[in-house]
Write an enzyme that holds these catalytic residues in place. Structure first.
Site, short mmCIF file in Angstrom:
data_model
loop_
_atom_site.label_atom_id
_atom_site.label_comp_id
_atom_site.label_asym_id
_atom_site.label_seq_id
_atom_site.Cartn_x
_atom_site.Cartn_y
_atom_site.Cartn_z
CG ASP A 136 48.45 57.20 27.93
OD1 ASP A 136 48.13 57.25 26.73
OD2 ASP A 136 49.60 57.45 28.34
CG HIS A 179 42.47 61.29 23.00
ND1 HIS A 179 41.84 62.51 23.04
CD2 HIS A 179 43.65 61.47 23.64
CE1 HIS A 179 42.61 63.38 23.68
NE2 HIS A 179 43.72 62.77 24.03
#
Length: 425
Positions: free
Chosen positions: A13, A43
């Protein structure tokens, strides 16, 4: 620019997707190669005109016309999730994502049976859950280790073999988890996977070698180094090699090389359970992430202060990087209360660097136990990029001040001969 490998140095992340999108915007990038993980990846990319997509199996450069995606043999390919992702991209004005996709025939297939087994096993752990994404990644990998006939992408070209192998996975799932959730019939699953093979070009290893000769290629990693199957903090890890290793294996087979780019946030985050020494509940409350929240399987999204000790560990287990991309600098600039952890208090000892070694899950579990009791020793964050360069002894080559490519600021040249910028250990 040359070939580049993009890897997250944290728990995931950190913004790999937005960095890959930037690298593919306005440069001569031929393709994005995915080299670990599977449909559990998330993503996030936002375009300058406001479109948002969470890339899972497609490369995060797909918004740029002409940039291809190649799923290498190290990927775990989920055809059903891939079809859904292609549908969302189509709705966002990218109708040809599947036309620009190739998949290595040796890549493992993630099936509905793996996904159901994953959720059943995680549910059985109760309060001791590991924080799985619930997408079947670990079950796909573990099944393949135990069964030589695990289904692979190339099987989709052979309907009879595909049905036989899918039926074997279905039977294994039903035998192992008799009270698990319902899963589709093997024939129905085989029909869907066969349709995938009719739509996507399935190739051998030589295809990637050709891509590497025709233009710049970005290798896009999934998750983060601190979740690595061997070097992460066991058992709160993934069944995937999240370091540069898979990408560099593929490059070496083609006689090529690439620069290493490590991605990190200007503050720390973690999704789900596991050690997080610099976690700060106040930051978790004050810094919600619009694209990351609490998930049924993965657990809560947590925030904390920049952790130089954990990042040094990530650099040590990967052998260092040629440059760093630091994201969320806009957030850090608005938070003067952010700090940096330069060492841990572990059993009364000041520790600035964690021990590394060859793959050993017992050692990693012992490290996890120590980290769960460790306490951070903080210093003021100061200018984040400068602090990071100093703490990690590694140059920052890209600043990111927002989710779009327009918010990226190159800090110094990148893409030199690999190793020219790599910090010494």
């Amino acid at each position: 620019m040359g070939h580049v490998i993009v890897v997250d140095l944290g728990f995931g992340d950190a913004g790999k997707g937005t960095v890959v999108d930037h690298l593919c915007t306005g440069t001569e990038v031929t393709a994005v190669v995915r080299f670990n993980g599977g449909a559990q990846a998330a993503h996030n990319v936002v375009t300058p005109d406001g479109r948002h997509h969470t890339f899972a199996q497609f490369g995060s450069g797909t918004f740029t016309p002409g940039v291809r995606t190649h799923l290498s043999r190290f990927m775990l390919v989920d055809p059903l999730a891939l079809a859904a992702e292609a549908g969302h991209l189509r709705a966002l004005g990218v109708p040809d994502a599947l036309d620009r996709l190739t998949a290595d025939r040796d890549a493992l297939l993630t099936t509905p049976y793996h996904r159901a087994a994953n959720r059943a096993r995680e549910s059985a752990r109760g309060a001791a859950r590991h924080g799985s994404c619930g997408m079947g990644i670990g079950e796909t990998a573990s099944y393949a280790l135990a069964h030589g006939d695990a289904p692979r992408v190339g099987d989709c070209l052979s309907p009879l073999r595909l049905r036989r192998r899918l039926a074997a996975v279905r039977d294994w799932y039903r035998d192992t988890f008799p009270d698990g959730e319902d899963a589709p019939d093997a024939d129905a699953c085989a029909d869907a996977f066969t349709a995938f093979a009719e739509r996507v070009r399935i190739v051998g290893a030589g295809h990637l070698h050709g891509l590497l000769r025709t233009g710049n290629v970005v290798f896009e990693g999934a998750q983060g180094v601190l979740l690595d199957e061997w070097h992460g903090f066991h058992p709160y890890t993934t069944w995937s090699t999240t370091t540069f290793a898979n990408a560099e294996t593929l490059l070496a087979e083609a006689g090529a090389s690439a620069a290493r780019l490590g991605v990190l946030r200007a503050y720390a985050t973690r999704h789900g359970p596991g050690p997080f020494v610099t976690e700060d509940p106040a930051l978790t409350a004050d810094l919600p992430d619009p694209h990351n929240g609490t998930g049924r399987w993965q657990g809560a999204f947590r925030a904390g202060h920049l952790d130089a000790v954990a990042l040094r560990y990530a650099l040590d287990v990967t052998g260092g990087v040629d440059g760093l991309a630091v994201t969320h600098l806009d957030v850090a600039g608005a938070r003067p209360d952010l700090r940096v952890c330069l060492s841990y208090d572990m059993d009364g000892e000041q520790v600035g660097r964690l021990e590394t070694g060859p793959p050993d899950l017992h050692r990693q579990a012992a490290l996890t136990a120590r980290l769960l009791k460790a306490r951070p020793v903080y210093a003021p964050l100061g200018p984040p990029a400068e602090t990071i360069e100093d703490a990690l002894q590694t140059p920052v080559v890209l600043h990111s001040y927002g989710p779009t490519s327009a918010g990226k600021r190159p800090a110094q040249p990148f893409g030199r001969k690999p190793g020219s910028l790599r910090s010494s250990r």
